[in-house]
Scaffold this active site. Structure first.
Site, PDB file in Angstrom:
ATOM      1  CE  LYS A 114      -4.455  -1.358   1.908  1.00  0.00           C
ATOM      2  NZ  LYS A 114      -5.498  -1.038   2.900  1.00  0.00           N
ATOM      3  CE  LYS A 207      -6.064  -8.145  -1.888  1.00  0.00           C
ATOM      4  NZ  LYS A 207      -6.049  -7.851  -0.526  1.00  0.00           N
ATOM      5  CE  LYS A 210     -13.852  -2.681  -0.031  1.00  0.00           C
ATOM      6  NZ  LYS A 210     -13.524  -2.458   1.379  1.00  0.00           N
TER       7      LYS A 210
HETATM    8  P1  AMP Z   1     -11.181  -5.018   3.046  1.00  0.00           P
HETATM    9  O1  AMP Z   1     -12.076  -4.693   1.915  1.00  0.00           O
HETATM   10  O2  AMP Z   1      -9.739  -4.936   2.708  1.00  0.00           O
HETATM   11  O3  AMP Z   1     -11.552  -4.320   4.303  1.00  0.00           O
HETATM   12  O4  AMP Z   1     -11.430  -6.567   3.331  1.00  0.00           O
HETATM   13  C1  AMP Z   1     -12.526  -7.055   4.072  1.00  0.00           C
HETATM   14  C2  AMP Z   1     -12.506  -8.572   4.131  1.00  0.00           C
HETATM   15  O5  AMP Z   1     -12.655  -9.124   2.835  1.00  0.00           O
HETATM   16  C3  AMP Z   1     -11.218  -9.160   4.698  1.00  0.00           C
HETATM   17  O6  AMP Z   1     -11.533 -10.265   5.512  1.00  0.00           O
HETATM   18  C4  AMP Z   1     -10.450  -9.593   3.478  1.00  0.00           C
HETATM   19  O7  AMP Z   1      -9.593 -10.664   3.736  1.00  0.00           O
HETATM   20  C5  AMP Z   1     -11.589 -10.030   2.564  1.00  0.00           C
HETATM   21  N1  AMP Z   1     -11.195  -9.896   1.157  1.00  0.00           N
HETATM   22  C6  AMP Z   1     -10.897  -8.760   0.483  1.00  0.00           C
HETATM   23  N2  AMP Z   1     -10.578  -9.009  -0.801  1.00  0.00           N
HETATM   24  C7  AMP Z   1     -10.695 -10.356  -0.949  1.00  0.00           C
HETATM   25  C8  AMP Z   1     -10.503 -11.252  -2.056  1.00  0.00           C
HETATM   26  N3  AMP Z   1     -10.148 -10.808  -3.263  1.00  0.00           N
HETATM   27  N4  AMP Z   1     -10.713 -12.575  -1.842  1.00  0.00           N
HETATM   28  C9  AMP Z   1     -11.095 -13.042  -0.635  1.00  0.00           C
HETATM   29  N5  AMP Z   1     -11.278 -12.262   0.451  1.00  0.00           N
HETATM   30  C10 AMP Z   1     -11.089 -10.932   0.294  1.00  0.00           C
END
Ligand code: AMP
Ligand code: TRP
Length: 351
Positions: A114, A207, A210
């Site tokens: 990041k 991966k 967002k």
């Molecule tokens: P975040 O959007 O970074 O706050 O992520 C929220 C949750 O979604 C966390 O538990 C991440 O590990 C999960 N997560 C985010 N992106 C992915 C992805 N591409 N595949 C699986 N889990 C994800």
């Protein structure tokens, strides 16, 4: 002293949630709500570790809350709230800033990704982010943390912080009645299901995220049926012949991803999804058309009702704010006695 099982997890309000968030984490949150006491947080203090437009942040906090409820989290069963309403998170994070070591944080791969090349310009908050995450979990002495695969390293750090706190203050912890010296539990990651790491629809080695500049790379929980169909139709595959086994498929990131997504959406195994791929394939350039049609149907069946419910809930922000205020009140009541004990253990004077 026996530590009660308790679940904590959170997502950042930085834009709309996508299929990776839903399949990697939220599906397990919904399941665990039937068997455990659960706390699900919108981690707004984590979001501001990188710049957020204030009006967009406010709206994203409500939208993520709406998505939680629309996906099936029940504010009566689980505690739903936004992090900044419960000051104990930031308070315990400061104490953890003094427990965690620089060397530990220097190893965090997410910070390196990041912060990018210009690390000098990254916020101090972005660097200390994993300490706040440990505080989120441990301020409720939570034992289980359902997350996607990318959060494994942060969870290991939370365990290290819990352990070091217990060691550093062992005598005080025992004097406070914890005869085994365990004040903070070792929180366990819960990373299960056929899609713990959902990949980009444009590049099977990245991966789904967002922050990917290409909107075609992800399916958002707010995408219309037509957009979902179009994104799946345009999802990258490869030109090789079909794999013969699930193991062989593992070397084909794009195919493996689509099959994993189907399995998770249709609540079936990866083997069953792979068999469907074999059964629906046709010769020639439209090899994956049949499978993609099934995948589209499964995605629309699951995500369509969630989308309508998000839109309905977003129409009434006052109601969303009420859910958050109520959740925050219940969360504060759980965190307060833990924070009081932490202060006593560390040697701070409180009222
Ligand atoms: P975040 O959007 O970074 O706050 O992520 C929220 C949750 O979604 C966390 O538990 C991440 O590990 C999960 N997560 C985010 N992106 C992915 C992805 N591409 N595949 C699986 N889990 C994800
Ligand atoms: N860091 C997590 C992410 O980016 C979000 C998060 C913050 C979290 N605090 C947490 C997840 C506590 C689980 C538990 O996905």
């Amino acid at each position: 002293m026996q530590i009660e099982p308790r679940v904590f997890s959170g997502m950042q309000p930085t834009g709309s949630l996508h299929l990776g968030n839903y399949l990697g984490a939220m599906i397990n949150w919904i399941k665990m709500q039937e068997t455990h006491a659960c706390i699900y947080c919108v981690v707004d203090l984590h979001a501001i570790t990188v710049w957020q437009d204030p009006a967009e942040l406010r709206s994203a906090i409500r939208q993520v809350t709406a998505a939680y409820i629309a996906a099936g989290l029940d504010p009566k069963k689980s505690i739903l709230f936004n992090q900044s309403q419960v000051a104990a998170h930031a308070e315990l994070a400061w104490i953890f800033n003094c427990v965690a070591r620089l060397g530990w944080l220097n190893r965090m791969t997410q910070f390196k990704e990041k912060a990018g090349k210009d690390r000098e310009q990254a916020s101090v908050g972005l660097y200390a982010y994993p300490n706040l995450m440990a505080a989120d979990i441990l301020v409720y002495r939570a034992t289980h943390v359902p997350v996607g695969d990318d959060q494994k390293q942060h969870l290991e750090l939370a365990r290290d912080i819990a352990q070091k706190f217990n060691n550093d203050f062992r005598d005080q912890i025992i004097a406070h009645g914890y005869r085994d010296g365990v004040f903070f539990p070792q929180p366990e990651p819960v990373i299960t299901g056929p899609a713990t790491r959902v990949m980009s629809l444009r590049d099977g080695t990245k991966k789904m995220s967002k922050s990917d500049p290409s909107d075609l790379s992800r399916i958002s929980l707010t995408d219309s049926d037509d957009i979902i169909a179009d994104k799946i139709k345009r999802a990258k595959t490869d030109a090789e012949p079909l794999p013969n086994t699930v193991e062989e498929m593992a070397k084909r990131p794009e195919i493996d991803n689509l099959v994993g997504i189907y399995a998770a959406l249709a609540d079936t195994s990866k083997d069953a999804a792979f068999n469907l791929l074999l059964a629906t394939s046709t010769d020639g350039p439209s090899l994956f058309t049949g499978f993609k049609r099934n995948l589209t149907d499964a995605a629309i069946a699951k995500l369509g009702p969630i989308r309508s419910e998000i839109i309905r809930l977003m129409d009434d922000p006052v109601e969303i704010d009420k859910v958050l205020a109520n959740g925050a009140e219940r969360a504060r009541a759980l965190a307060a006695p833990v924070m009081d004990q932490v202060k006593d253990i560390v040697g701070l004077i409180r009222s």
